[in-house]
Design a protein around this motif. Structure first.
Motif, PDB file in Angstrom:
ATOM      1  N   GLY A  97      -3.792 -10.414  -1.998  1.00 30.41           N
ATOM      2  CA  GLY A  97      -2.748 -10.295  -3.009  1.00 30.41           C
ATOM      3  C   GLY A  97      -3.255  -9.617  -4.278  1.00 30.41           C
ATOM      4  O   GLY A  97      -2.590  -8.733  -4.834  1.00 30.41           O
ATOM      5  N   ILE A  98      -4.441 -10.032  -4.735  1.00 36.22           N
ATOM      6  CA  ILE A  98      -5.007  -9.408  -5.937  1.00 36.22           C
ATOM      7  C   ILE A  98      -5.355  -7.949  -5.666  1.00 36.22           C
ATOM      8  O   ILE A  98      -5.160  -7.068  -6.513  1.00 36.22           O
ATOM      9  CB  ILE A  98      -6.250 -10.188  -6.405  1.00 36.22           C
ATOM     10  CG1 ILE A  98      -5.875 -11.629  -6.765  1.00 36.22           C
ATOM     11  CG2 ILE A  98      -6.889  -9.505  -7.602  1.00 36.22           C
ATOM     12  CD1 ILE A  98      -7.051 -12.506  -7.132  1.00 36.22           C
ATOM     13  N   ALA A 104      -4.900   9.088  -9.267  1.00 34.69           N
ATOM     14  CA  ALA A 104      -5.939   8.629  -8.349  1.00 34.69           C
ATOM     15  C   ALA A 104      -7.187   9.494  -8.451  1.00 34.69           C
ATOM     16  O   ALA A 104      -8.316   8.989  -8.396  1.00 34.69           O
ATOM     17  CB  ALA A 104      -5.409   8.636  -6.921  1.00 34.69           C
ATOM     18  N   TYR A 105      -7.015  10.791  -8.623  1.00 35.67           N
ATOM     19  CA  TYR A 105      -8.173  11.680  -8.754  1.00 35.67           C
ATOM     20  C   TYR A 105      -8.850  11.506 -10.116  1.00 35.67           C
ATOM     21  O   TYR A 105     -10.091  11.572 -10.211  1.00 35.67           O
ATOM     22  CB  TYR A 105      -7.747  13.136  -8.556  1.00 35.67           C
ATOM     23  CG  TYR A 105      -7.641  13.534  -7.107  1.00 35.67           C
ATOM     24  CD1 TYR A 105      -8.781  13.755  -6.343  1.00 35.67           C
ATOM     25  CD2 TYR A 105      -6.392  13.683  -6.499  1.00 35.67           C
ATOM     26  CE1 TYR A 105      -8.682  14.119  -5.007  1.00 35.67           C
ATOM     27  CE2 TYR A 105      -6.288  14.040  -5.160  1.00 35.67           C
ATOM     28  CZ  TYR A 105      -7.439  14.252  -4.415  1.00 35.67           C
ATOM     29  OH  TYR A 105      -7.352  14.608  -3.090  1.00 35.67           O
ATOM     30  N   ARG A 106      -8.076  11.288 -11.163  1.00 38.78           N
ATOM     31  CA  ARG A 106      -8.683  11.030 -12.479  1.00 38.78           C
ATOM     32  C   ARG A 106      -9.506   9.749 -12.438  1.00 38.78           C
ATOM     33  O   ARG A 106     -10.629   9.703 -12.969  1.00 38.78           O
ATOM     34  CB  ARG A 106      -7.593  10.929 -13.551  1.00 38.78           C
ATOM     35  CG  ARG A 106      -6.985  12.258 -13.967  1.00 38.78           C
ATOM     36  CD  ARG A 106      -6.229  12.117 -15.279  1.00 38.78           C
ATOM     37  NE  ARG A 106      -5.174  11.106 -15.196  1.00 38.78           N
ATOM     38  CZ  ARG A 106      -3.923  11.351 -14.823  1.00 38.78           C
ATOM     39  NH1 ARG A 106      -3.579  12.583 -14.477  1.00 38.78           N
ATOM     40  NH2 ARG A 106      -3.026  10.386 -14.799  1.00 38.78           N
ATOM     41  N   ARG A 149       0.830  -1.200   0.000  1.00 42.49           N
ATOM     42  CA  ARG A 149       0.000   0.000   0.000  1.00 42.49           C
ATOM     43  C   ARG A 149       0.872   1.260   0.000  1.00 42.49           C
ATOM     44  O   ARG A 149       0.545   2.261  -0.634  1.00 42.49           O
ATOM     45  CB  ARG A 149      -0.942  -0.005   1.209  1.00 42.49           C
ATOM     46  CG  ARG A 149      -2.122  -0.944   1.064  1.00 42.49           C
ATOM     47  CD  ARG A 149      -2.971  -0.948   2.311  1.00 42.49           C
ATOM     48  NE  ARG A 149      -3.597   0.344   2.553  1.00 42.49           N
ATOM     49  CZ  ARG A 149      -4.831   0.672   2.190  1.00 42.49           C
ATOM     50  NH1 ARG A 149      -5.565  -0.211   1.536  1.00 42.49           N
ATOM     51  NH2 ARG A 149      -5.325   1.859   2.463  1.00 42.49           N
ATOM     52  N   LYS A 150       1.981   1.212   0.717  1.00 43.11           N
ATOM     53  CA  LYS A 150       2.880   2.360   0.735  1.00 43.11           C
ATOM     54  C   LYS A 150       3.543   2.557  -0.631  1.00 43.11           C
ATOM     55  O   LYS A 150       3.764   3.691  -1.059  1.00 43.11           O
ATOM     56  CB  LYS A 150       3.945   2.178   1.813  1.00 43.11           C
ATOM     57  CG  LYS A 150       3.395   2.165   3.229  1.00 43.11           C
ATOM     58  CD  LYS A 150       2.715   3.472   3.583  1.00 43.11           C
ATOM     59  CE  LYS A 150       3.683   4.644   3.598  1.00 43.11           C
ATOM     60  NZ  LYS A 150       2.995   5.912   3.931  1.00 43.11           N
ATOM     61  N   LEU A 151       3.859   1.451  -1.305  1.00 41.16           N
ATOM     62  CA  LEU A 151       4.468   1.563  -2.624  1.00 41.16           C
ATOM     63  C   LEU A 151       3.517   2.196  -3.632  1.00 41.16           C
ATOM     64  O   LEU A 151       3.949   2.734  -4.655  1.00 41.16           O
ATOM     65  CB  LEU A 151       4.912   0.185  -3.121  1.00 41.16           C
ATOM     66  CG  LEU A 151       6.085  -0.457  -2.379  1.00 41.16           C
ATOM     67  CD1 LEU A 151       6.346  -1.862  -2.907  1.00 41.16           C
ATOM     68  CD2 LEU A 151       7.345   0.399  -2.510  1.00 41.16           C
ATOM     69  N   LEU A 188      -1.848  -0.978  -6.730  1.00 39.66           N
ATOM     70  CA  LEU A 188      -0.681  -0.504  -7.467  1.00 39.66           C
ATOM     71  C   LEU A 188      -1.033  -0.056  -8.883  1.00 39.66           C
ATOM     72  O   LEU A 188      -0.511   0.937  -9.388  1.00 39.66           O
ATOM     73  CB  LEU A 188       0.377  -1.611  -7.525  1.00 39.66           C
ATOM     74  CG  LEU A 188       1.051  -1.988  -6.199  1.00 39.66           C
ATOM     75  CD1 LEU A 188       1.865  -3.271  -6.367  1.00 39.66           C
ATOM     76  CD2 LEU A 188       1.958  -0.853  -5.730  1.00 39.66           C
ATOM     77  N   LEU A 189      -1.939  -0.814  -9.529  1.00 43.27           N
ATOM     78  CA  LEU A 189      -2.258  -0.558 -10.929  1.00 43.27           C
ATOM     79  C   LEU A 189      -3.362   0.469 -11.114  1.00 43.27           C
ATOM     80  O   LEU A 189      -3.444   1.109 -12.168  1.00 43.27           O
ATOM     81  CB  LEU A 189      -2.666  -1.868 -11.613  1.00 43.27           C
ATOM     82  CG  LEU A 189      -1.594  -2.966 -11.655  1.00 43.27           C
ATOM     83  CD1 LEU A 189      -2.185  -4.255 -12.225  1.00 43.27           C
ATOM     84  CD2 LEU A 189      -0.411  -2.511 -12.498  1.00 43.27           C
TER      85      LEU A 189
END
Length: 265
Positions: free
Chosen positions: A124-125, A49-51, A39-41, A131-132
Motif C-alpha cells: 500500500g505504501i 519520471a525521467y527528472r 500502477r496503471k494510474l 503515484l507520488l
C-alpha cells in the motif's frame, strides 16, 4: 505411551487461527488487482519520471553508493548468466510469494496472517510512492550507460515501448517491491521455521538484489527505501504470539497402574 494418532495430532497446525479460505482468496486477489490498478494510474508522468531518475542517479553518486554498472558488468560476462538473471526476474517474484502465503496458510496460520498484513502495508505504501514519485528505471536513463538486458537477451516482462506499455507501468521503480516481497518471504519463512537450514532463505532476497540491479530494473535507492518501509511495517504489525504459533497440544490420556490379576484396589 502416546498413541501414533495423538503424536500426529500434535504436529497439525492450529486450525482455530486459520482465517476462512474464501475470504482470504478474495482479499489477496483484491489487493493484487488494486496494486495493478494503482500502477496503471501512475502512468502519464513520463517527463517527471525521467527528472526524478536524474536526481536519484546524482544522489547515489553523491552518497558514493556502488555503481549499478559494476553489477551489470558481472552478469554480462556470460550470456547464460544474464539470461538466467532475466528469467529469475520474470518468473520468481509472484509465484514464490504466492507459494509462501499458501504454505503459511496451511502450516502456520498465525504467521500467515502476520505476513499477509505486513505485505499489504508495504504494498500500500509502495503504491502511494509510485503515484507520488514516478521514476524511470536505470535501463531507461542515458546517463547510466546501462543495458536493458531483458530486451537484448530475454526474457522480458515489459513492452519495448514504455510509454505505450498497456500491461505494466514501467515508471514505478521506487520502491522496489521485487526486493521488498523477497525480503519478507525470507523473514516469514525464518520466523515460522525451526530448522537451522531456514536461514538459507536469505539467499532469495540476496539473489533478487543482484538481479534487479544487474538487469538495470532498479537503483540501489529503490532497495534502501523499500527496506526501510518493510522495517516500519514489521514494527507496526504485531507478530503472532508464541501460543498461537505453536501447535495445540493433545491431552495425554491418564495412565492406569496395571494390577496383578485378582488383586484388590
Amino acid at each position: 505411551m502416546r498413541t501414533a494418532r495423538s503424536r500426529s495430532a500434535t504436529r497439525e497446525p492450529d486450525a482455530s487461527a486459520r482465517p476462512p479460505l474464501v475470504r482470504e482468496l478474495l482479499l489477496v486477489v483484491g489487493l493484487f488487482l488494486l496494486y495493478k490498478l494503482g500502477r496503471k494510474l501512475a502512468n502519464g508522468h513520463i517527463s517527471e519520471a525521467y527528472r526524478n531518475a536524474d536526481h536519484i542517479w546524482d544522489l547515489e553518486r553523491y552518497l558514493r553508493l556502488p555503481s549499478e554498472t559494476d553489477i551489470q558488468g558481472l552478469l554480462l560476462h556470460s550470456d547464460s548468466l544474464v539470461h538466467l538473471a532475466n528469467t529469475y526476474y520474470a518468473t520468481v517474484h509472484f509465484p514464490l510469494t504466492l507459494a509462501f502465503l499458501v504454505w503459511l496458510y496451511w502450516k502456520k496460520p498465525a504467521h500467515y496472517v502476520w505476513s499477509r498484513r505486513v505485505l499489504a502495508v508495504v504494498t500500500g505504501i509502495a503504491l502511494a510512492g509510485h503515484l507520488l514519485f514516478p521514476l524511470a528505471p536505470p535501463r531507461m536513463l542515458a546517463a547510466t550507460h546501462l543495458m536493458d538486458t531483458g530486451l537484448v537477451y530475454g526474457p522480458t516482462v515489459y513492452g519495448s515501448t514504455p510509454q505505450t506499455d498497456s500491461v505494466s507501468n514501467q515508471f514505478a521503480a521506487m520502491p522496489s517491491l521485487h526486493f521488498g516481497w523477497a525480503l519478507m518471504v525470507a523473514i516469514g519463512f525464518i520466523a515460522a521455521g525451526r530448522h537451522r537450514a531456514r536461514w538459507l532463505w536469505l539467499l532469495h532476497p540476496a539473489t533478487t538484489l543482484l538481479v534487479i540491479v544487474g538487469t538495470a530494473n532498479h537503483y540501489w535507492m529503490d532497495v534502501l527505501v523499500v527496506s526501510a518501509l518493510l522495517g516500519v511495517a514489521l514494527l507496526v504489525v504485531p507478530r503472532p504470539s508464541a501460543r498461537l504459533s505453536r501447535p495445540r497440544p493433545v491431552p495425554r490420556p491418564p495412565l492406569r497402574r496395571l494390577l496383578p490379576h485378582g488383586a484388590s484396589r
